[in-house]
Design a protein around this motif. Sequence first.
Motif, PDB file in Angstrom:
ATOM      1  N   ASN A 217      -6.650  -6.767   3.179  1.00 13.19           N
ATOM      2  CA  ASN A 217      -8.294  -6.766   3.200  1.00 13.19           C
ATOM      3  C   ASN A 217      -8.761  -7.754   2.008  1.00 13.19           C
ATOM      4  O   ASN A 217      -8.443  -7.290   0.780  1.00 13.19           O
ATOM      5  CB  ASN A 217      -9.008  -5.499   3.091  1.00 13.19           C
ATOM      6  CG  ASN A 217     -10.128  -5.493   3.774  1.00 13.19           C
ATOM      7  OD1 ASN A 217     -10.596  -6.461   4.605  1.00 13.19           O
ATOM      8  ND2 ASN A 217     -11.305  -4.615   3.549  1.00 13.19           N
ATOM      9  N   GLN A 218      -9.355  -8.856   2.202  1.00 15.69           N
ATOM     10  CA  GLN A 218      -9.511  -9.676   1.024  1.00 15.69           C
ATOM     11  C   GLN A 218     -11.271  -9.488   0.493  1.00 15.69           C
ATOM     12  O   GLN A 218     -11.833  -8.413   1.135  1.00 15.69           O
ATOM     13  CB  GLN A 218      -9.929 -11.101   1.291  1.00 15.69           C
ATOM     14  CG  GLN A 218      -8.577 -11.729   2.122  1.00 15.69           C
ATOM     15  CD  GLN A 218      -8.691 -12.985   2.525  1.00 15.69           C
ATOM     16  OE1 GLN A 218      -8.508 -13.966   1.972  1.00 15.69           O
ATOM     17  NE2 GLN A 218      -8.970 -13.299   3.792  1.00 15.69           N
ATOM     18  N   SER A 224     -18.256  -6.878   2.828  1.00 15.14           N
ATOM     19  CA  SER A 224     -19.132  -6.487   3.947  1.00 15.14           C
ATOM     20  C   SER A 224     -19.103  -5.513   4.610  1.00 15.14           C
ATOM     21  O   SER A 224     -17.897  -4.615   4.457  1.00 15.14           O
ATOM     22  CB  SER A 224     -18.511  -7.654   5.035  1.00 15.14           C
ATOM     23  OG  SER A 224     -17.413  -7.368   5.600  1.00 15.14           O
ATOM     24  N   PRO A 225     -20.106  -4.900   5.632  1.00 13.39           N
ATOM     25  CA  PRO A 225     -19.998  -3.761   6.181  1.00 13.39           C
ATOM     26  C   PRO A 225     -18.771  -3.526   7.196  1.00 13.39           C
ATOM     27  O   PRO A 225     -17.950  -2.592   7.340  1.00 13.39           O
ATOM     28  CB  PRO A 225     -21.326  -3.607   6.948  1.00 13.39           C
ATOM     29  CG  PRO A 225     -22.143  -4.550   6.462  1.00 13.39           C
ATOM     30  CD  PRO A 225     -21.260  -5.655   5.561  1.00 13.39           C
ATOM     31  N   ALA A 226     -18.279  -4.730   7.899  1.00 14.65           N
ATOM     32  CA  ALA A 226     -17.099  -4.752   8.701  1.00 14.65           C
ATOM     33  C   ALA A 226     -15.731  -4.479   7.703  1.00 14.65           C
ATOM     34  O   ALA A 226     -14.965  -3.572   7.931  1.00 14.65           O
ATOM     35  CB  ALA A 226     -17.012  -6.075   9.423  1.00 14.65           C
ATOM     36  N   GLY A 227     -15.841  -4.935   6.545  1.00 15.33           N
ATOM     37  CA  GLY A 227     -14.679  -4.724   5.624  1.00 15.33           C
ATOM     38  C   GLY A 227     -14.735  -3.427   5.187  1.00 15.33           C
ATOM     39  O   GLY A 227     -13.581  -2.797   5.157  1.00 15.33           O
ATOM     40  N   GLN A 228     -15.843  -2.855   4.857  1.00 19.53           N
ATOM     41  CA  GLN A 228     -15.784  -1.324   4.448  1.00 19.53           C
ATOM     42  C   GLN A 228     -15.419  -0.463   5.374  1.00 19.53           C
ATOM     43  O   GLN A 228     -14.795   0.454   5.311  1.00 19.53           O
ATOM     44  CB  GLN A 228     -17.254  -1.021   3.885  1.00 19.53           C
ATOM     45  CG  GLN A 228     -17.647  -1.743   2.478  1.00 19.53           C
ATOM     46  CD  GLN A 228     -19.239  -1.622   2.277  1.00 19.53           C
ATOM     47  OE1 GLN A 228     -19.777  -0.981   3.164  1.00 19.53           O
ATOM     48  NE2 GLN A 228     -19.776  -2.578   1.614  1.00 19.53           N
ATOM     49  N   ALA A 464     -14.277 -11.748   7.969  1.00 17.00           N
ATOM     50  CA  ALA A 464     -15.562 -10.552   8.164  1.00 17.00           C
ATOM     51  C   ALA A 464     -15.847 -10.856   9.908  1.00 17.00           C
ATOM     52  O   ALA A 464     -15.947  -9.841  10.171  1.00 17.00           O
ATOM     53  CB  ALA A 464     -16.538 -11.014   7.254  1.00 17.00           C
ATOM     54  N   GLN A 465     -16.130 -12.014  10.045  1.00 18.52           N
ATOM     55  CA  GLN A 465     -16.745 -11.989  11.489  1.00 18.52           C
ATOM     56  C   GLN A 465     -15.509 -11.459  12.544  1.00 18.52           C
ATOM     57  O   GLN A 465     -15.699 -10.802  13.669  1.00 18.52           O
ATOM     58  CB  GLN A 465     -17.043 -13.450  11.776  1.00 18.52           C
ATOM     59  CG  GLN A 465     -18.348 -13.885  11.095  1.00 18.52           C
ATOM     60  CD  GLN A 465     -18.616 -15.313  11.351  1.00 18.52           C
ATOM     61  OE1 GLN A 465     -17.711 -16.074  11.350  1.00 18.52           O
ATOM     62  NE2 GLN A 465     -19.903 -15.760  11.329  1.00 18.52           N
TER      63      GLN A 465
END
Length: 484
Positions: A217-218, A224-228, A464-465
């Motif tokens: 995970n960069q 971002s919410p997706a990353g979290q 992220a997308q």
Amino acid sequence: MTASDTYTQPRTAPAGTGTAAPGPTGPAADAGRGGWTPGSWRSRPAAQQPEWPDPGELRGVEDTLALRPPLVLPDEILDLRRSLAQVAAGEGFLLQAGDCAERFGSCTEAGVRGKLRVILQVAILLTYGSGLPVVKVGRIAGQFGKPRSRPTEAVDGVELPVYRGDIVNGPEFTAEARRPDAGRLLSAYHHASAALNVLRALTLGGYADLGQVHEWNQEFVRRSPAGQRYEKAADDITWALRFMSACGLDTRSQAALHQVQLYTSHEALLPQYEQALIRYDEKRRGWFDTSAHLLWIGDRTRRVDGAHVELLAGVDNPVGVKVGPTMGVDDLRELCERLDPDRAPGRLVLISRLGAGRGAELLPPLLRAVRDAGHAPVWACDPMHGNTFVSASGYKTRRLSDITTEVAEFFAVHREEGLHPGGIHLELTGDDVTECLGGDLDEVLDTHLASRYETACDPRLNAAQSIELAFGVARLLRELRGGA
């Protein structure tokens, strides 16, 4: 083991002669059904081809490539076919993803690592969210060519050949850069080989270890919410591994937890390049295109009597076909019959690219026609190419919301027809680009496109997308299987 230990390397016939390449005598000569040989495509019309200025140079490059070692091996190709047969039976899911048009300059350790990172993230989310094994196929180590809508483009009254990918010419708008250069076919081979070496080192050498899920995970994604959400999933996976270890399972000895198999794929756009890398395997008594594990035929080159279909009809690789909105039921039946006469699970991947809002109308009759004809393909959804448009700012782009909608429609239609939605086909990158519109927190707007628009051709999802989409697809798979 060298190529000469197990392979016969057919010589290439002069370009444009319509003469089949002279191959081996004996069993190999009878390997192709219906008179197929590696060069029989030369008597067929070939769409989307550059105008090579020097046929003699092209023939020389083909002859040189025909003596090069294979990039991938038949055992790997057949392993992929077996995995795709499981997907076709509803026992897995295909993730085919990677760059729109690879650049030679991206075939570096850092460039390959960045693509692999986001593919691994999407794959682990699909596996974790659905409970299905995910077959991972990259648009990597060979996706150097692109079909184009027009053969030329004009800028300020100057008209030049269109950029067709690094395997053909350069993107710079100069007469010298846009001149098709046959020597680039050889460069493509060497860059694909370099990328494959890095991929094998990373996938087998610890980078793909499940213990590394947080490291994938960069920082720009993590915000971002997706990353979290990804971080939370990674925490759960880490605790699951600790739980198994605490229960006495030696997770260190489980190769599947520490290595992955990533297969390669590209569009078989340039038949000269593909033919030069076709080899006959004496042990398996079959022909293999050793440029990649899976080759696909594009929506612009899928004529059943055309060169591209003829070329791939005789190889034993899995073969994909893009299915666009103009595909008719009879056309698809003919293509399936030509490419998969034995109705072998794992042979065909049919990749629908219809556009958001069109799946409910166009997809059911195609699904029924293929099923009723006795074929068992993997049906995959390409939600990218049917949703491309030019924004108000003048950039070619796609909306994440349209991409998500087309995937949801694909799943809904398959559910109604009682069929398994077998996979997704994505153009994405691990870089923090602004090429597709939308996203959950750092939403990409039209005014943002110019800031980091880096694609060589079509717009790609950023990391992220891609992760946001992966969560959505995992939810659809879980619902399909009756999960919460």
